[in-house]
Scaffold this active site. Structure first.
Site, mmCIF file in Angstrom:
data_model
loop_
_atom_site.group_PDB
_atom_site.id
_atom_site.type_symbol
_atom_site.label_atom_id
_atom_site.label_comp_id
_atom_site.label_asym_id
_atom_site.label_seq_id
_atom_site.Cartn_x
_atom_site.Cartn_y
_atom_site.Cartn_z
ATOM 1 N N ASP A 72 -25.608 -64.615 92.205
ATOM 2 C CA ASP A 72 -24.828 -63.733 91.328
ATOM 3 C C ASP A 72 -24.215 -62.599 92.155
ATOM 4 O OD1 ASP A 72 -27.089 -62.238 91.773
ATOM 5 O OD2 ASP A 72 -27.582 -61.941 89.659
ATOM 6 N N SER A 73 -24.455 -62.614 93.474
ATOM 7 C CA SER A 73 -23.690 -61.739 94.376
ATOM 8 C C SER A 73 -22.208 -62.081 94.280
ATOM 9 C CB SER A 73 -24.188 -61.892 95.821
ATOM 10 O OG SER A 73 -24.247 -63.256 96.192
ATOM 11 N N ASP A 111 -27.893 -69.300 90.326
ATOM 12 C CA ASP A 111 -28.601 -68.072 89.941
ATOM 13 C C ASP A 111 -28.490 -67.872 88.425
ATOM 14 O OD1 ASP A 111 -30.080 -66.108 91.168
ATOM 15 O OD2 ASP A 111 -28.368 -65.090 92.091
ATOM 16 N N LYS A 141 -32.401 -70.058 90.331
ATOM 17 C CA LYS A 141 -33.128 -68.879 90.840
ATOM 18 C C LYS A 141 -33.105 -67.811 89.760
ATOM 19 C CE LYS A 141 -31.429 -65.869 94.029
ATOM 20 N NZ LYS A 141 -31.501 -64.596 93.260
ATOM 21 N N GLU A 143 -34.731 -63.597 88.925
ATOM 22 C CA GLU A 143 -35.360 -62.402 89.498
ATOM 23 C C GLU A 143 -36.612 -62.014 88.716
ATOM 24 O OE1 GLU A 143 -32.474 -59.237 89.867
ATOM 25 O OE2 GLU A 143 -31.178 -60.429 91.172
ATOM 26 N N GLU A 210 -36.528 -59.790 99.033
ATOM 27 C CA GLU A 210 -35.363 -58.990 99.420
ATOM 28 C C GLU A 210 -35.778 -57.544 99.698
ATOM 29 O OE1 GLU A 210 -31.825 -59.484 97.065
ATOM 30 O OE2 GLU A 210 -30.789 -57.848 98.080
#
Ligand code: KIV
Length: 293
Positions: A72-73, A111, A141, A143, A210
């Site tokens: 999602d960057s 993501d 993925k 978070e 991270e």
């Protein structure tokens, strides 16, 4: 009498089977979670990059990068947002499908964007199912450590491999008040260890660490049986991931300290654009060989 065995008599150790290596191996089929687990057993390190479109993904796939993350960057690096928070599941699905179409071997991970799994396991399953069915990703993925364990558990039960992401979780930028290093100090380090164990216990096949102190990332890598994927987390992680626009020197302005730039694409592309513009303005392009009669 001595029982010492000379070097010449030492039975030959079987050479590690490099044909199976995630990077540099001979395999041509899609990488799976089993290949990733086997690499951890062999103690093999591997690279991961982000990708947001078919053409860039095909370059990385041909270079042998075994795992591509449609991160999602993309919010910051591709869509022009100022964080990952606005990215939608529709955007993620469309760009993940492009990356899958552009690759043959890499495992493509989609993501789960902010707001597509925080409500609970059922919402997470609905969102992840879309990425698997419509985009064709091999894994998703999300978070969060302890706070996302139930979501991970349900996805894994449903047959969707999950890469977890702990430490600095950029979707929480508003709560963090920026992008600070995580896990500093005893209490924060203990929480990170609990998060790492929680995602492994819930069935994640790997975990991104991270912006975590290198010593703590080393400890997590030692105690987990799933691979750790570091970004700003030191050299001891099992894998390393970078955002492609950062590593290739495409990002404008300052990049984080942990980024190593392996190319200067922004400069190269800007130079090419200027050369083209000058040729057009000066009448040097198109030349006779570019024209039809
Ligand atoms: O969105 C992303 O690119 C990521 C990586 C930085 C791990 O989450």
């Amino acid at each position: 009498m001595t029982h010492a065995v000379s070097a010449a008599q030492t039975p030959a150790q079987p050479a590690p089977d490099s044909s199976k290596a995630l990077y540099g191996g001979k395999g041509t089929r899609r990488i799976t979670v089993r290949d990733i687990a086997a690499a951890k057993e062999r103690g093999e390190k591997w690279p991961m990059l982000t990708a947001y479109d078919a053409m860039t993904a095909s370059v990385f796939d041909e270079a042998g990068i075994p795992v591509l993350l449609v991160g999602d960057s993309m919010g910051n690096c591709h869509l022009g947002y100022d964080s990952t928070v606005p990215v939608t599941l529709d955007e993620m699905t469309m760009l993940s499908a492009a990356v899958v179409r552009g690759t043959k071997r890499a495992m493509v991970i989609g993501d789960l964007p902010f707001g597509s799994y925080q409500e609970g396991p059922t919402q997470a399953l609905r969102s992840a199912t879309r990425l698997v069915k419509e985009a064709g990703v091999g894994a998703v993925k999300l978070e969060g450590g302890e706070r996302s364990a139930q979501q991970i558990e349900l996805l894994v039960q449903a047959g969707i491999p999950v890469m977890a992401h702990i430490g600095l979780t950029p979707q929480s930028v508003n709560a963090f008040g920026g992008y600070p290093v995580q896990g500093r100090g005893e209490e924060a380090a203990q929480q990170l260890l609990r998060d790492a164990k929680a995602v492994q216990g819930a069935g994640a096949f790997a975990v991104v660490l991270e912006l975590v102190p290198a010593e703590l990332a080393t400890e997590v890598t030692r105690i987990l049986h799933i691979p750790t994927v570091g970004i700003g987390a030191g050299v001891e992680c099992d894998a390393q991931v970078l955002v492609w626009t950062d590593f290739a020197g495409m990002t404008g302005g300052r990049v984080p300290r942990f980024v190593k730039q392996y190319a200067a694409l922004r400069e190269t592309l800007g130079g090419a654009a200027k050369a083209f513009a000058e040729d057009v303005v000066g009448g040097a392009y198109p030349a006779p060989e570019h024209s039809f009669h």
